[in-house]
Design an enzyme around this catalytic site. Structure first.
Site, PDB file in Angstrom:
ATOM      1  N   HIS A 177       0.876  -1.177   0.000  1.00  0.00           N
ATOM      2  CA  HIS A 177       0.000   0.000   0.000  1.00  0.00           C
ATOM      3  C   HIS A 177       0.907   1.219   0.000  1.00  0.00           C
ATOM      4  CE1 HIS A 177      -3.692  -2.010   2.115  1.00  0.00           C
ATOM      5  NE2 HIS A 177      -4.017  -1.748   0.869  1.00  0.00           N
ATOM      6  N   CYS A 273      -2.362   3.448   8.957  1.00  0.00           N
ATOM      7  CA  CYS A 273      -3.325   2.417   8.515  1.00  0.00           C
ATOM      8  C   CYS A 273      -4.482   2.247   9.482  1.00  0.00           C
ATOM      9  CB  CYS A 273      -2.666   1.046   8.409  1.00  0.00           C
ATOM     10  SG  CYS A 273      -1.268   0.944   7.330  1.00  0.00           S
TER      11      CYS A 273
HETATM   12  N1  ARG Z   1      -3.386  -6.978   6.653  1.00  0.00           N
HETATM   13  C1  ARG Z   1      -3.866  -5.786   6.018  1.00  0.00           C
HETATM   14  C2  ARG Z   1      -3.814  -5.968   4.511  1.00  0.00           C
HETATM   15  O1  ARG Z   1      -2.938  -6.631   4.034  1.00  0.00           O
HETATM   16  C3  ARG Z   1      -3.051  -4.607   6.438  1.00  0.00           C
HETATM   17  C4  ARG Z   1      -3.567  -3.310   5.896  1.00  0.00           C
HETATM   18  C5  ARG Z   1      -2.753  -2.130   6.284  1.00  0.00           C
HETATM   19  N2  ARG Z   1      -3.379  -0.939   5.865  1.00  0.00           N
HETATM   20  C6  ARG Z   1      -2.798   0.059   5.188  1.00  0.00           C
HETATM   21  N3  ARG Z   1      -3.502   1.112   4.954  1.00  0.00           N
HETATM   22  N4  ARG Z   1      -1.580  -0.052   4.694  1.00  0.00           N
HETATM   23  O2  ARG Z   1      -4.629  -5.468   3.783  1.00  0.00           O
END
Ligand code: ARG
Length: 294
Positions: A177, A273
């Site tokens: 992300h 996040c």
């Molecule tokens: N386990 C989650 C995923 O892989 C973590 C998300 C983290 N969120 C973020 N905005 N980077 O989607």
């Protein structure tokens, strides 16, 4: 909504690492750890408290059994000028979160907290502010694409919010992300991990952030998810930062608050996040008197 910085969060009641959709996640290791849940609750609460101390207001999404990643509210939507573009998730494991987030935004809308709630065009995937972050200094969205979001979602964001969208291709599976690797800071700097982006992406960043506004971090801070920071005025809240980064941020006038979020790093997420800013306004939406001064 009043002027106070307002964030959406979700208590980690059902948080767990129960599947693998990024390289940080190890469900077996999580299952062996009997203290995982307790640690997550403590770390989340500390982040919540630090945000309140920094002057934030917090709205909560009710936790939901079977949606262990619902705590990562950054992924719920893109929000600007009281308008909400709901996320659509890449992986089936997280698609069950979509109705929960939608219900939370509809409730907020019914209370007058936001004006518009919209869905992405069919087939397009965009994981909210995880991949699409508004930079108030430059009046643009930085948008990461590849692992979790489609390049074509750029037009939907530009159309709905009437802002430029700079698309950056992500190049490292650990930084799946964009918010794990880039953060526009309140003072106008951009904090980022260069190796997380393709050559073209990096050129886009450097074309828009002047050398004095670039804070490039290394692998070590990158893996602490230091770029996954929440900025409120001159306060930056993050899970960890090395001495050099801390010193550089302090020199630029920031108050750096670190609060360990190890449990959430085990899922690939950190401070940013776990929050979603709800009250951001673009320059064009701000009252004319303020715009005239600026
Ligand atoms: N386990 C989650 C995923 O892989 C973590 C998300 C983290 N969120 C973020 N905005 N980077 O989607």
């Amino acid at each position: 909504m009043e002027n106070r910085p307002t964030f959406l969060m979700c208590r980690p009641e059902h948080f767990a690492v129960s599947y693998v959709i990024n390289p940080w996640m190890d469900p077996q290791n999580w299952a062996r750890d009997r203290r995982g849940q307790v640690a997550a609750a403590r770390e989340w609460q500390a982040l919540y408290d630090r945000l309140l101390e920094a002057g934030a207001r917090i709205e909560l999404v009710p936790p939901a059994a079977g949606s262990p990643d619902l705590v990562f509210t950054a992924n719920a939507a893109v929000v600007l000028d009281r308008k909400v573009l709901l996320a659509r998730f890449r992986h089936a494991e997280r698609r069950g979160e979509e109705p929960h987030f939608e219900a939370a935004f509809r409730a907020l809308q019914a209370r007058g907290g936001i004006d518009v709630v919209r869905k992405l065009p069919a087939d397009l995937v965009l994981e909210g502010a995880g991949d699409c972050v508004f930079d108030a200094t430059r009046s643009l969205f930085w948008m990461g694409y590849g692992p979790r979001s489609d390049l074509l979602a750029r037009d939907a964001v530009a159309g709905m919010f009437g802002q430029d969208v700079v698309a950056l291709e992500l190049a490292d599976a650990r930084f799946y992300h964009m918010d794990t690797a880039l953060c526009p800071l309140p003072g106008g700097e951009v904090l980022y991990l260069p190796t997380a982006f393709t050559r073209e992406g990096l050129a886009e960043i450097r074309a828009r952030a002047q050398p004095q506004d670039r804070i490039e971090i290394g692998e070590q801070d990158g893996c602490r998810l230091a770029a996954n920071a929440v900025g409120i005025g001159k306060t930056l809240i993050m899970s960890g930062a090395g001495a050099r980064l801390r010193a550089e941020l302090a020199e630029r006038g920031y108050r750096v608050i670190t609060t360990p979020l190890r449990s959430f790093l085990r899922s690939g997420g950190s401070a940013f996040c776990l929050t979603l800013r709800l009250d951001r306004r673009s320059a064009s939406a701000r009252p004319a008197s303020r715009a005239a001064v600026a």
